[in-house]
Design a protein around this motif. Structure first.
Motif, PDB file in Angstrom:
ATOM      1  N   THR A  43       0.837  -1.206   0.000  1.00  0.00           N
ATOM      2  CA  THR A  43       0.000   0.000   0.000  1.00  0.00           C
ATOM      3  C   THR A  43       0.866   1.248   0.000  1.00  0.00           C
ATOM      4  O   THR A  43       0.635   2.174  -0.786  1.00  0.00           O
ATOM      5  N   ILE A  47       1.089   4.146  -2.924  1.00  0.00           N
ATOM      6  CA  ILE A  47       0.851   5.567  -2.634  1.00  0.00           C
ATOM      7  C   ILE A  47       2.056   6.393  -3.057  1.00  0.00           C
ATOM      8  O   ILE A  47       1.919   7.417  -3.728  1.00  0.00           O
ATOM      9  N   VAL A  52      -1.963   4.904  -6.278  1.00  0.00           N
ATOM     10  CA  VAL A  52      -3.179   5.114  -5.500  1.00  0.00           C
ATOM     11  C   VAL A  52      -3.270   6.616  -5.286  1.00  0.00           C
ATOM     12  O   VAL A  52      -2.652   7.165  -4.381  1.00  0.00           O
ATOM     13  N   PRO A  55      -5.808   7.836  -1.594  1.00  0.00           N
ATOM     14  CA  PRO A  55      -5.811   6.895  -0.466  1.00  0.00           C
ATOM     15  C   PRO A  55      -6.748   7.371   0.643  1.00  0.00           C
ATOM     16  O   PRO A  55      -7.073   8.550   0.741  1.00  0.00           O
ATOM     17  N   THR A  59      -5.317   6.168   6.425  1.00  0.00           N
ATOM     18  CA  THR A  59      -4.033   5.644   5.944  1.00  0.00           C
ATOM     19  C   THR A  59      -3.002   6.761   5.881  1.00  0.00           C
ATOM     20  O   THR A  59      -1.879   6.621   6.374  1.00  0.00           O
TER      21      THR A  59
END
Length: 100
Positions: A43, A47, A52, A55, A59
């Motif tokens: 993840t 990012i 992404v 997000p 997060t």
């Protein structure tokens, strides 16, 4: 649920966010940063690479907390088209967590 395509501005904002987080992380490993923030390394990688673009707020809040970044400064920087200011560090110590 149908997800609408991201606008160009959203994609660019996601890229600025990723670049800011990479700079703030510096020499700290992606693995330790992700684990400290309670997110997967994948993840964090997505990012930071801009894959992404939008997000979830919790997060980003967790990652910013681990990196000692002010959410206000982070938000201000990623919403600028030139992204030329360095994000302000928060007064928190890296080990402290946000309380909700």
């Amino acid at each position: 649920m149908v997800r609408l395509p991201l606008t160009r501005a959203e994609v660019e904002r996601g890229q600025r966010l990723g670049a800011l987080l990479r700079r703030a992380r510096g020499e700290t490993s992606m693995l330790s940063t992700a684990l400290d923030a309670g997110v997967s390394p994948e993840t964090l990688r997505k990012i930071e690479s801009g894959r992404v673009a939008t997000p979830a707020f919790p997060t980003i809040a967790a990652i910013a907390d681990v990196l000692g970044l002010s959410l206000d400064a982070l938000w201000a920087e990623i919403n600028q088209s030139d992204g030329g200011v360095e994000p302000a560090r928060s007064d928190r110590h890296a080990g402290e967590r946000l309380v909700s």
